[in-house]
Write an enzyme that holds these catalytic residues in place. Structure first.
Site, PDB file in Angstrom:
ATOM      1  N   ASP A   1      -3.956 -13.762   0.613  1.00 55.11           N
ATOM      2  CA  ASP A   1      -3.421 -12.580   0.055  1.00 55.11           C
ATOM      3  C   ASP A   1      -2.713 -12.886  -1.367  1.00 55.11           C
ATOM      4  O   ASP A   1      -1.595 -13.662  -1.549  1.00 55.11           O
ATOM      5  CB  ASP A   1      -2.355 -11.993   0.764  1.00 55.11           C
ATOM      6  CG  ASP A   1      -2.097 -10.303   0.700  1.00 55.11           C
ATOM      7  OD1 ASP A   1      -2.035 -10.184  -0.479  1.00 55.11           O
ATOM      8  OD2 ASP A   1      -2.026  -9.748   1.642  1.00 55.11           O
TER       9      ASP A   1
ATOM     10  N   ASP B   1      -3.569  -7.672  -3.923  1.00 58.33           N
ATOM     11  CA  ASP B   1      -2.687  -6.904  -3.576  1.00 58.33           C
ATOM     12  C   ASP B   1      -2.212  -5.699  -4.827  1.00 58.33           C
ATOM     13  O   ASP B   1      -2.296  -6.519  -6.028  1.00 58.33           O
ATOM     14  CB  ASP B   1      -1.416  -7.534  -3.455  1.00 58.33           C
ATOM     15  CG  ASP B   1      -0.076  -6.620  -2.898  1.00 58.33           C
ATOM     16  OD1 ASP B   1      -0.184  -6.090  -1.910  1.00 58.33           O
ATOM     17  OD2 ASP B   1       0.990  -6.490  -3.911  1.00 58.33           O
TER      18      ASP B   1
ATOM     19  N   GLU C   1      -6.953  -4.310  -2.393  1.00 53.94           N
ATOM     20  CA  GLU C   1      -6.112  -3.313  -2.206  1.00 53.94           C
ATOM     21  C   GLU C   1      -6.092  -2.289  -3.360  1.00 53.94           C
ATOM     22  O   GLU C   1      -5.129  -2.174  -4.306  1.00 53.94           O
ATOM     23  CB  GLU C   1      -4.585  -3.576  -1.890  1.00 53.94           C
ATOM     24  CG  GLU C   1      -3.917  -2.428  -0.992  1.00 53.94           C
ATOM     25  CD  GLU C   1      -2.508  -2.360  -1.394  1.00 53.94           C
ATOM     26  OE1 GLU C   1      -1.964  -1.800  -0.555  1.00 53.94           O
ATOM     27  OE2 GLU C   1      -1.794  -3.258  -1.996  1.00 53.94           O
TER      28      GLU C   1
ATOM     29  N   HIS D   1      -0.803  -3.468   7.730  1.00 55.85           N
ATOM     30  CA  HIS D   1       0.441  -3.686   7.858  1.00 55.85           C
ATOM     31  C   HIS D   1       1.333  -2.695   7.224  1.00 55.85           C
ATOM     32  O   HIS D   1       2.833  -2.548   7.160  1.00 55.85           O
ATOM     33  CB  HIS D   1       0.834  -5.123   7.408  1.00 55.85           C
ATOM     34  CG  HIS D   1       0.563  -5.311   5.926  1.00 55.85           C
ATOM     35  ND1 HIS D   1      -0.774  -5.527   5.732  1.00 55.85           N
ATOM     36  CD2 HIS D   1       1.398  -5.360   4.846  1.00 55.85           C
ATOM     37  CE1 HIS D   1      -0.669  -5.598   4.138  1.00 55.85           C
ATOM     38  NE2 HIS D   1       0.540  -5.386   3.856  1.00 55.85           N
ATOM     39  N   ASP D   2       0.879  -1.706   6.348  1.00 55.82           N
ATOM     40  CA  ASP D   2       1.421  -0.590   5.762  1.00 55.82           C
ATOM     41  C   ASP D   2       1.254   0.683   6.335  1.00 55.82           C
ATOM     42  O   ASP D   2       1.988   1.632   5.886  1.00 55.82           O
ATOM     43  CB  ASP D   2       1.104  -0.595   4.246  1.00 55.82           C
ATOM     44  CG  ASP D   2       1.323  -1.703   3.664  1.00 55.82           C
ATOM     45  OD1 ASP D   2       2.264  -2.556   3.873  1.00 55.82           O
ATOM     46  OD2 ASP D   2       0.521  -2.069   2.695  1.00 55.82           O
TER      47      ASP D   2
HETATM   48  C1  NOJ Z   1       0.791  -3.736  -0.694  1.00 54.34           C
HETATM   49  C2  NOJ Z   1       1.191  -4.416   0.344  1.00 54.34           C
HETATM   50  O1  NOJ Z   1       0.380  -4.152   1.383  1.00 54.34           O
HETATM   51  C3  NOJ Z   1       2.623  -4.021   1.128  1.00 54.34           C
HETATM   52  O2  NOJ Z   1       2.861  -4.569   2.053  1.00 54.34           O
HETATM   53  C4  NOJ Z   1       3.726  -4.546  -0.377  1.00 54.34           C
HETATM   54  O3  NOJ Z   1       4.762  -3.864   0.245  1.00 54.34           O
HETATM   55  C5  NOJ Z   1       3.237  -3.953  -1.599  1.00 54.34           C
HETATM   56  N1  NOJ Z   1       1.745  -4.060  -1.709  1.00 54.34           N
HETATM   57  C6  NOJ Z   1       3.927  -4.562  -2.541  1.00 54.34           C
HETATM   58  O4  NOJ Z   1       3.333  -5.965  -2.729  1.00 54.34           O
END
Ligand code: NOJ
Ligand code: CA
Length: 579
Positions: free
Chosen positions: A143, A245, A303, A365-366
């Site tokens: 990541d 990310d 992402e 995870h979000d």
């Molecule tokens: C996306 C990530 O998936 C998330 O977990 C993170 O808080 C934010 N980007 C900031 O890096």
């Protein structure tokens, strides 16, 4: 002019020549030089690059497997569980951050880009993990948090020392507005102003996320080169590529306009001034070129949050030379089990990305786990089978969030809210419910740790756990494993075109996949809690006959020759031959 698929008698079936606007094929040049021996490559069958039809398993290392009893998962824990992942059949794993970090955002605030946090292990542990994964035909993705670092990163510590510091321009600094307030009224995705005043030098720094996550300045050539060197470091250490990310936020509108109405219009994370700037494209092209310069078909998984399918298409690059696999947040954004909503998202992902592979997933995870999101409290197991069948039979690459294959759901907010903070969990995060320890066994600590887990184990581990599900051929785990195996071995599912169909019933989703020889698979999914009859149409040319059940739940003996009848949340995967 569709005909009912099942209305045709077998004798009438003629060669089906499915073509035309509803058929999309991946038009990507095959690549060679696999330095990883994946099972698909070893089978010698893959005509398209591995990543166009892969299954990528997301691991949140903090919660996957603890190997030393401190209650925090670690790299050696992942290594211990590689055989399980091989059994499931995944092509690659994506590890969320394991860098040294003060953990305000659990690793997404990186204090050192080229090291492993002691709580997760050492670089030697990383090297061993990659070597062991490779032996099992599994690639490992790192990541890469490229939009921002931690405020504790030495670069930021230097940057904030003085306006003249050589690293000053590696971050985004601005003078206060005339009234002394923030330079603009922009908001952070995590709430509050996107600017924090640094009193020592009298300027504000920009952060689209937390104040502890200052944005890096990608307009600065020195910073750009340093970040590219970070990628090279992990590529030399065996990474098969990166999950990137927050890719939309690398650049901001250089005019720094005030938002006329910050509380209305696009969500905070998709404003025209803070995301999707044209300059992101050359940055991504450079990163792709670096990844491509290493052998072994390595990739960028993005992402890449977007508002529309045409925005998503652009993230791949108009010349197909930017992000290999931008995640489709439009598909994952469907929050209710609605056949028509899914059909709209699937048709556009399959047909409007210029032949590129869609990247389909439900949770990470979000976001809340799909078990919790789609479950109705009565048919959750069957619904989990249905959602897995949908994603894993579509063209493109699928992401699995650790434990979804077992039926893991969110831990209730009531339990989480009552938890005290601790050194291992120094902030409470809204996303904790979906980050609980992997459910390896039915014991109270789920086989995750011998110590005190950093987040509580979901008590449903008593029923939903790897140990019992691996032994039970009727389990959700085996349903996932069977689907993954099918997608690897069935030519239509592995690389075939997507065929959009009309199910003739708003509660039912139907689509097909068809290989070059004209053989194919029909997928029919009942997204309701009552029995439904489909009346499928939309074939281009002669309607084929479905003569074999590939996989179905509840089980059926033979495809019905009439319109298919599906049990509540029933799944039927049927095959057809050219005749
Ligand atoms: C996306 C990530 O998936 C998330 O977990 C993170 O808080 C934010 N980007 C900031 O890096
Ligand atoms: Ca540990």
């Amino acid at each position: 002019m569709g005909k009912s698929v099942f209305g045709m008698a077998a004798a009438l079936a003629l060669p089906c020549l499915l073509a035309g606007p509803s058929v999309a094929a991946a038009k990507l040049a095959p690549k060679s030089a696999h330095h990883h021996a994946t099972a698909a490559a070893m089978a010698g069958a893959a005509a398209q690059p591995w990543w166009t039809h892969a299954v990528i398993y997301e691991i949140y290392p903090r919660s996957f497997q603890d190997s030393n009893g401190d209650g925090v998962g670690d790299l050696n824990g992942v290594t211990q569980r590689l055989d399980y992942l091989k059994g499931l059949g995944v092509d690659a794993i994506w590890l969320t951050p394991f860098y040294p970090s003060p953990n305000y955002d659990f690793g997404y605030d990186v204090a050192d880009y080229t090291n492993v946090a002691p709580e997760y292990g050492t670089m030697a542990d990383w090297d061993r993990l990659v070597a062991e994964a490779r032996k099992r035909g599994i690639r490992v993705l790192v990541d890469f948090v490229l939009n921002h670092s931690s405020s504790e990163h030495p670069w930021f510590q230097q940057s904030r020392m003085s306006r003249a510091n050589p690293k000053r321009d590696w971050y985004v600094w601005h003078d206060p507005a005339p009234d002394g307030g923030p330079p603009t009224n922009w908001q952070s995705i995590f709430g509050g102003s996107a600017w924090t005043l640094d009193k020592a030098t009298g300027q504000y720094y920009y952060h689209i996320f937390l104040p502890q996550q200052p944005d890096l300045n990608w307009r600065n050539p020195g910073l750009r080169k340093a970040m590219q060197d970070v990628m090279r470091f992990w590529l030399r250490h065996g990474a098969s590529g990166f999950r990137l990310d927050a890719t939309p936020y690398l650049l901001e509108d250089p005019a720094w306009p005030n938002d006329p109405d910050p509380k209305s219009g696009a969500p905070v994370g998709l404003k025209p001034y803070n995301s999707g700037l044209p300059g992101n494209h050359p940055i991504m092209r450079d990163l792709r070129a670096i990844v491509n310069s290493y052998p072994g078909d390595r990739i960028l998984l993005g992402e890449s949050n977007i508002a529309t399918i045409s925005d998503l298409a652009k993230v791949y690059g108009v010349r197909h030379d930017e992000v290999n696999l931008p995640m489709d947040f439009l598909y994952s954004g469907v929050k209710t089990l609605d056949a028509q909503a899914f059909k709209a998202r699937i048709d556009e992902a399959e047909l409007k990305l210029h032949g590129e592979p869609p990247v389909l997933f439900f949770s990470n995870h979000d976001s809340s786990r799909q078990w919790t999101r789609f479950g109705d409290g009565v048919h959750n197991d069957q619904i989990a089978r249905l959602t897995a069948a949908m994603t894993l039979t579509l063209r493109g690459t699928s992401l699995i969030y650790y434990g979804e294959e077992l039926g893991m759901g969110d831990l209730s907010k009531a339990v989480i809210n009552g938890l005290p903070l601790s050194p291992k969990r120094k902030v409470a995060d809204d996303r904790d419910p979906e980050r609980t320890p992997m459910q390896w066994s039915g014991e109270p600590k789920a086989g995750f740790t011998t110590g005190e887990p950093w987040l509580p184990v979901n008590p449903v581990t008593a029923t939903y756990n790897a140990q019992s599900e691996v032994q039970d051929p009727t389990s959700l785990y085996h349903w996932y494993a069977d689907l993954i195996q099918l997608r690897r071995t069935n030519a239509a599912l592995r690389e075939g075109a997507y065929v959009a169909l009309d199910s003739g019933n708003p509660k039912v989703l139907a689509f097909a996949r068809k290989d070059k020889a004209g053989q194919g698979v029909l997928v029919v999914l009942n997204m309701s809690d009552t029995p439904q009859i489909a009346n499928i149409s939309g074939w281009q040319g002669q309607t084929p006959v479905f003569n074999k059940v590939v996989l179905a739940r509840p089980a059926i003996q033979m495809p019905s020759l009439g319109n298919p009848t599906l049990e509540p949340f029933g799944v039927q995967i049927l095959s057809f031959d050219p005749r």
